[in-house]
Design an enzyme around this catalytic site. Structure first.
Site, PDB file in Angstrom:
ATOM      1  N   ASP A  88       1.342   2.696   3.532  1.00 22.12           N
ATOM      2  CA  ASP A  88       0.497   3.874   3.332  1.00 22.12           C
ATOM      3  C   ASP A  88       1.349   5.147   3.349  1.00 22.12           C
ATOM      4  OD1 ASP A  88      -1.833   5.211   2.727  1.00 22.12           O
ATOM      5  OD2 ASP A  88      -2.499   5.362   4.800  1.00 22.12           O
TER       6      ASP A  88
ATOM      7  N   HIS B 276     -10.576   1.337   1.786  1.00 24.44           N
ATOM      8  CA  HIS B 276     -10.366   2.341   2.834  1.00 24.44           C
ATOM      9  C   HIS B 276     -11.571   2.223   3.751  1.00 24.44           C
ATOM     10  CE1 HIS B 276      -8.772   6.263   4.421  1.00 24.44           C
ATOM     11  NE2 HIS B 276      -9.935   6.142   5.024  1.00 24.44           N
TER      12      HIS B 276
ATOM     13  N   HIS C 184       1.499   5.414  -1.709  1.00 20.03           N
ATOM     14  CA  HIS C 184       1.127   6.577  -2.524  1.00 20.03           C
ATOM     15  C   HIS C 184       2.387   7.147  -3.164  1.00 20.03           C
ATOM     16  CE1 HIS C 184      -2.994   6.766  -0.939  1.00 20.03           C
ATOM     17  NE2 HIS C 184      -2.420   6.262   0.143  1.00 20.03           N
TER      18      HIS C 184
ATOM     19  N   HIS D 132      -4.671  -0.408   5.671  1.00 22.08           N
ATOM     20  CA  HIS D 132      -4.282   0.317   6.886  1.00 22.08           C
ATOM     21  C   HIS D 132      -5.264   0.114   8.032  1.00 22.08           C
ATOM     22  CE1 HIS D 132      -6.984   3.121   4.954  1.00 22.08           C
ATOM     23  NE2 HIS D 132      -6.085   3.533   4.106  1.00 22.08           N
TER      24      HIS D 132
ATOM     25  N   HIS E  80       0.865  -1.202   0.000  1.00 25.52           N
ATOM     26  CA  HIS E  80       0.000   0.000   0.000  1.00 25.52           C
ATOM     27  C   HIS E  80       0.889   1.235   0.000  1.00 25.52           C
ATOM     28  CE1 HIS E  80      -3.841   2.155   1.423  1.00 25.52           C
ATOM     29  NE2 HIS E  80      -2.932   3.103   1.179  1.00 25.52           N
TER      30      HIS E  80
ATOM     31  N   LYS F  85      -9.404  -0.165  -5.806  1.00 25.82           N
ATOM     32  CA  LYS F  85      -9.461   0.522  -4.517  1.00 25.82           C
ATOM     33  C   LYS F  85     -10.817   1.179  -4.328  1.00 25.82           C
ATOM     34  CE  LYS F  85      -7.818   2.241  -0.658  1.00 25.82           C
ATOM     35  NZ  LYS F  85      -6.745   3.168  -0.397  1.00 25.82           N
TER      36      LYS F  85
END
Ligand code: DOR
Ligand code: ZN
Length: 347
Positions: A246, A136, A15, A174, A13, A99
């Site tokens: 994350d 999420h 970004h 997460h 995970h 996602k």
């Protein structure tokens, strides 16, 4: 123990952003991790397989010369994602999951799903073809307390979803609460990623000696009993829990401001941070499964063929990294960590 050699880990995970931000951060991950699941919350989001393939090209172009790092792409689920997109994603060699951001839950989530019923045919197709849903897990209902949003999401959204689609493969991204840990353990088709900050810190850290904007992320840090449940899950040896940082870069000026962005940047030190968390409960022996085996196994991919070595050696974390025209303040900026990745692994 002063050295710990592990199968090369993956980050399930991450970004990476785009443009100058991408160029600023991707080297940190690529130096240590074999692969990473790249989140699709760009502006505009990565909605189609074609978008994902293009984004993967931009990531590859930003890698340091000679890097063998492999980006694993995700699609951003919207209320209008067509079922055919799932078939295109499944047939591609680029996309490994979809996602689901509840609309408004976090950074760049405005295009997310408002009512999961809108996406029912897409989710059915995902169940059929075995494409995982990456979630999420927070409700956005403003009447629900921020600290309860994950637990309420399980009751209102996830439990009904898996009752309706019992074979849907799901990653609880997460995970931050004992309720999330229990939910995952109860569902054999589910797994969860765990971040370094949620394993190392509880919510008091955000207020220690003053407000700490660089520790603000979503889902927000929780109380100590939840942190203990996460550590217990991570170090249990269960293949349902694996590494997902994350890591979410935001420039200093957007964090240190009246209304700061959510996200903790941890890619610069991810593996040493997890080593610290595992060592805190005397469980360094379980780090390799968590960091390097279970995620690949869940996604049906081969484990990485090579290794990295952690060395017990003080490492001073920089106060900041260049981040386009701004500065990126990393997790543990200016502090000293007890582990570092041996330089030979930083190809
Ligand atoms: O803290 C967060 N930052 N949580 C998210 O879900 C998104 C992420 C980001 O993209 O900055
Ligand atoms: Zn994220």
């Amino acid at each position: 123990m002063d050295h710990l050699t592990l199968t090369r880990p993956d980050d399930w995970h991450l970004h990476l952003r785009d443009g100058a931000a991408l160029a600023a951060v991707v080297g940190h991950t690529a130096a240590v991790f074999g692969r990473a699941v790249v989140m699709p919350n760009l502006k505009p989001p990565v909605r189609t397989t074609a978008d994902a393939v293009e984004y993967r090209e931009r990531i590859r172009a930003a890698l340091p010369a000679g890097s063998r790092f492999e980006p694993l792409m995700t699609l951003y689920l919207t209320g209008t994602t067509p079922v055919a997109e799932i078939d295109r994603a499944k047939a591609s060699d680029a996309v490994i999951g979809v996602k689901y951001y509840p609309a408004g839950a976090t950074t760049n989530s405005d295009a997310g799903v408002r009512d999961l019923n809108e996406a029912r045919p897409v989710l059915e197709r995902m169940q059929e073809v075995g494409l995982p849903l990456l979630v999420h897990g927070e409700v956005t209902d403003p009447s629900v307390d921020t600290f309860d949003r994950e637990a309420v999401f399980i009751d209102r959204v996830l439990a009904p979803l898996l009752r309706a689609l019992p074979r849907l493969r799901l990653v609880f991204e997460h995970a931050t609460t004992r309720e999330a840990v229990a939910f995952v353990k109860d569902h054999a088709q589910a797994a969860a990623t765990l971040t370094p900050q949620h394993l190392l810190l509880n919510r008091s850290a955000m207020f220690q000696g003053g407000l700490r904007p660089h520790l603000y992320c979503l889902p927000v840090l929780k109380r100590e009993s939840h942190r203990e449940a996460l550590i217990e899950a991570a170090t249990s040896g269960s293949p349902q829990f694996f590494l997902g940082t994350d890591s979410a870069p935001h420039g200093r000026t957007t964090k240190e401001t009246a209304c700061g962005c959510a996200g903790v940047y941890s890619a610069h030190a991810a593996l040493p941070l997890y080593a610290e968390a595992f060592e805190s409960v005397g469980r360094l022996d379980r780090l390799e499964g968590f960091a390097s085996h279970f995620g690949a196994d869940f996604y049906g991919l081969a484990r990485n063929p090579d290794t990295v070595t952690l060395v017990r050696e003080p490492w001073h974390v920089p106060e900041g990294y260049a981040f386009g025209a701004d500065t990126l303040v990393p997790f543990r900026a200016g502090e000293t960590l007890g582990w570092r990745v041996a330089p030979e692994a930083r190809a």
